[in-house]
Design a protein around this motif. Structure first.
Motif, PDB file in Angstrom:
ATOM      1  N   ALA A 224       0.786  -1.427  -0.091  1.00 36.26           N
ATOM      2  CA  ALA A 224      -0.015  -0.055  -0.021  1.00 36.26           C
ATOM      3  C   ALA A 224       0.880   1.303   0.045  1.00 36.26           C
ATOM      4  O   ALA A 224       0.415   2.211  -0.717  1.00 36.26           O
ATOM      5  N   ASN A 225       2.048   1.202   0.578  1.00 32.71           N
ATOM      6  CA  ASN A 225       3.079   2.275   0.550  1.00 32.71           C
ATOM      7  C   ASN A 225       3.194   2.836  -0.648  1.00 32.71           C
ATOM      8  O   ASN A 225       3.272   3.922  -1.145  1.00 32.71           O
ATOM      9  N   LEU A 226       3.759   1.747  -1.626  1.00 34.45           N
ATOM     10  CA  LEU A 226       3.851   2.018  -3.112  1.00 34.45           C
ATOM     11  C   LEU A 226       2.679   2.483  -3.970  1.00 34.45           C
ATOM     12  O   LEU A 226       2.676   3.482  -4.525  1.00 34.45           O
ATOM     13  N   ALA A 227       1.535   1.990  -3.820  1.00 34.44           N
ATOM     14  CA  ALA A 227       0.353   2.146  -4.291  1.00 34.44           C
ATOM     15  C   ALA A 227      -0.280   3.616  -3.951  1.00 34.44           C
ATOM     16  O   ALA A 227      -0.608   4.419  -4.892  1.00 34.44           O
ATOM     17  N   ILE A 228      -0.220   3.914  -2.754  1.00 28.40           N
ATOM     18  CA  ILE A 228      -0.465   5.312  -2.499  1.00 28.40           C
ATOM     19  C   ILE A 228       0.323   6.366  -2.939  1.00 28.40           C
ATOM     20  O   ILE A 228      -0.153   7.196  -3.400  1.00 28.40           O
ATOM     21  N   ALA A 229       1.473   6.145  -2.707  1.00 29.68           N
ATOM     22  CA  ALA A 229       2.680   7.020  -3.219  1.00 29.68           C
ATOM     23  C   ALA A 229       2.577   7.218  -4.606  1.00 29.68           C
ATOM     24  O   ALA A 229       2.475   8.637  -5.024  1.00 29.68           O
TER      25      ALA A 229
ATOM     26  N   PRO B 133      11.838   6.698   7.934  1.00 32.88           N
ATOM     27  CA  PRO B 133      12.373   6.398   6.657  1.00 32.88           C
ATOM     28  C   PRO B 133      11.125   5.380   5.859  1.00 32.88           C
ATOM     29  O   PRO B 133      11.471   5.341   4.758  1.00 32.88           O
ATOM     30  N   THR B 134      10.279   5.158   6.709  1.00 39.74           N
ATOM     31  CA  THR B 134       9.274   3.864   5.928  1.00 39.74           C
ATOM     32  C   THR B 134       8.695   4.549   4.914  1.00 39.74           C
ATOM     33  O   THR B 134       8.248   5.773   4.736  1.00 39.74           O
ATOM     34  N   GLY B 135       8.627   3.874   3.692  1.00 44.25           N
ATOM     35  CA  GLY B 135       8.022   4.240   2.730  1.00 44.25           C
ATOM     36  C   GLY B 135       8.809   5.006   1.518  1.00 44.25           C
ATOM     37  O   GLY B 135       8.268   5.300   0.464  1.00 44.25           O
ATOM     38  N   ALA B 136       9.918   5.711   2.047  1.00 43.03           N
ATOM     39  CA  ALA B 136      10.756   6.372   1.264  1.00 43.03           C
ATOM     40  C   ALA B 136      11.099   6.034   0.088  1.00 43.03           C
ATOM     41  O   ALA B 136      11.119   6.724  -0.971  1.00 43.03           O
ATOM     42  N   GLY B 137      11.513   4.833   0.024  1.00 42.35           N
ATOM     43  CA  GLY B 137      11.899   4.236  -1.202  1.00 42.35           C
ATOM     44  C   GLY B 137      10.716   3.837  -2.177  1.00 42.35           C
ATOM     45  O   GLY B 137      10.717   4.059  -3.272  1.00 42.35           O
ATOM     46  N   ASP B 138       9.617   3.691  -1.793  1.00 39.03           N
ATOM     47  CA  ASP B 138       8.558   3.677  -2.356  1.00 39.03           C
ATOM     48  C   ASP B 138       7.820   5.005  -3.151  1.00 39.03           C
ATOM     49  O   ASP B 138       7.638   5.092  -4.484  1.00 39.03           O
TER      50      ASP B 138
ATOM     51  N   GLY C 251       4.414   5.216   6.565  1.00 40.44           N
ATOM     52  CA  GLY C 251       4.862   4.851   5.074  1.00 40.44           C
ATOM     53  C   GLY C 251       3.714   5.838   4.223  1.00 40.44           C
ATOM     54  O   GLY C 251       3.890   6.710   3.692  1.00 40.44           O
ATOM     55  N   SER C 252       2.670   5.064   4.033  1.00 36.94           N
ATOM     56  CA  SER C 252       1.354   5.787   3.245  1.00 36.94           C
ATOM     57  C   SER C 252       1.212   6.909   3.780  1.00 36.94           C
ATOM     58  O   SER C 252       0.636   7.702   2.731  1.00 36.94           O
ATOM     59  N   LEU C 253       0.906   7.133   4.913  1.00 37.63           N
ATOM     60  CA  LEU C 253       0.538   8.455   5.369  1.00 37.63           C
ATOM     61  C   LEU C 253       1.457   9.528   4.997  1.00 37.63           C
ATOM     62  O   LEU C 253       0.984  10.952   4.842  1.00 37.63           O
ATOM     63  N   ALA C 254       2.609   9.341   4.862  1.00 37.96           N
ATOM     64  CA  ALA C 254       3.649  10.303   4.607  1.00 37.96           C
ATOM     65  C   ALA C 254       3.811  10.659   3.133  1.00 37.96           C
ATOM     66  O   ALA C 254       4.529  11.647   2.855  1.00 37.96           O
TER      67      ALA C 254
END
Length: 370
Positions: free
Chosen positions: A60-65, A263-268, A304-307
């Protein structure tokens, strides 16, 4: 909630073009994040956290980003029919407007859950979950037509990525690949053989050096560029470097100065931003700078996704930078590096998507980058 988004690919859209910009698959977790802990809880103790967030995590981190940056996004994933699954499905479909037509709900299966505790800018996590009731291949079957797909090299077996990736590529999709941490730390070089059907690869420096048996991010980049047309290595506070064989460009960009919180989700976020620039035909240096900016905005918030930032956040950041009269060499360098954004800003509506619209706040409430 209205879905007001800037479409960075609008100029290239045609009536007979793909329905989606990007398709992906994976595991959706419910992430529960505790922030501002003074210390890790000890045996028999209780600690109070300054903040808490709940959001879809994992893929979901990647999809939302991707969706917040304007990409028409489709996701294949298993969702439970428990309350956690309801929350994740509702947030992604209704709040973020992600296509879930290749996803399914399951009654007798509970949602995977991760609890993350942040102490002094470091994280500890506890995760629980069970395999999905059906294989991912059964959910995907024939992937939807899309401009690109995003895959994890670790999902392949016997030197091959899942069959659906090949079908998507045959239908015209670019294949963007990443790779997760190898818990065995064997870093089998055979994993890189799967790059033969990929158009881009975006590992971090630790992963890139481990898989290529090199000692620097630069040497790892060269080794990867022999295998894939667009090779990108992210290097944390040292920025990112890339080679695009298709355009003949080789670029290295520094990281922005930022007070990194999580850093959660930063790569996504980085990968989604790089994909947008690639589909839009931007110069490699602009693609890398844009991806660096988006990931830098993301790490200023917890979760992750929130950010993940939207174009509203990007517009806020650029307008603040452009209006700042600071004469320092660093500030002037930032204005030069991101000057390409000026041409895009008139098309970004004032109410454009901003981070956490589905969960916490309509507008970003964290400081901008220095």
């Amino acid at each position: 909630m209205p879905d007001v988004r800037f479409d960075p690919l609008a100029a290239g859209r045609t009536p007979d073009g793909p329905e989606f910009d990007v398709f992906m698959s994976g595991v959706v977790f419910l992430d529960i994040i505790f922030t501002g802990l003074a210390r890790q809880p000890g045996p028999g103790t209780e600690e109070w956290a300054d903040g808490m967030a709940s959001c879809p995590g994992g893929i979901a981190n990647l999809a939302i980003a991707a969706r917040r940056l304007g990409l028409r996004t489709s996701l294949a994933a298993a969702f439970s029919e428990d309350d956690y699954g309801d929350f994740c499905w509702r947030t992604m479909e209704q709040g973020e407007h992600i296509d879930l037509s290749h996803s399914r709900r399951f009654a007798d299966w509970h949602s995977p859950v991760t609890v993350s505790m942040s102490v002094d800018r470091d994280r500890s996590m506890v995760t629980h979950g069970h395999p999905a009731p059906v294989p991912m291949a059964d959910l995907i079957a024939d992937p939807p037509r899309s401009r690109a797909v995003m895959v994890d090299l670790g999902d392949g077996e016997d030197g091959l990525l899942p069959d659906w990736v090949g079908r998507a590529r045959s239908a015209g999709a670019l294949v963007f690949a990443d790779v997760g941490w190898d818990a065995t730390e064997a870093w089998r070089e055979q994993v890189l053989d799967r790059l033969a059907v990929c158009d881009a690869f975006m590992p971090n420096a630790v992963e890139a050096m481990a898989y290529t048996r090199t000692s620097t991010a630069q040497e790892a980049l060269y080794a990867l560029a022999d295998r894939v047309p667009l090779a990108v290595v992210t290097n944390g506070p040292h920025g990112a470097l890339a080679i695009d064989a298709g355009t003949g460009e080789e670029v290295s960009v520094p990281a922005l100065r930022v007070d990194a919180l999580d850093p959660t989700g930063a790569g996504d976020v980085f990968g989604s931003a790089l994909l947008i620039g690639t589909l839009a035909g931007w110069r490699l240096v602009d693609r890398l700078n844009f991806a660096s900016l988006c990931s830098s905005l993301a790490i200023q918030q917890f979760g992750g996704s929130l950010a993940a930032p939207g174009w509203g956040d990007i517009a806020d950041w650029w307008h603040a930078r452009a209006a700042d009269p600071c004469p320092s060499a660093y500030h002037q360098s930032v204005l030069r590096r991101f000057g390409f954004l000026e041409a895009l800003m008139p098309s970004v509506p004032p109410e454009a998507c901003r981070r956490a619209t589905a969960t916490i706040a309509r507008r970003a409430d964290v400081p901008g980058l220095d």
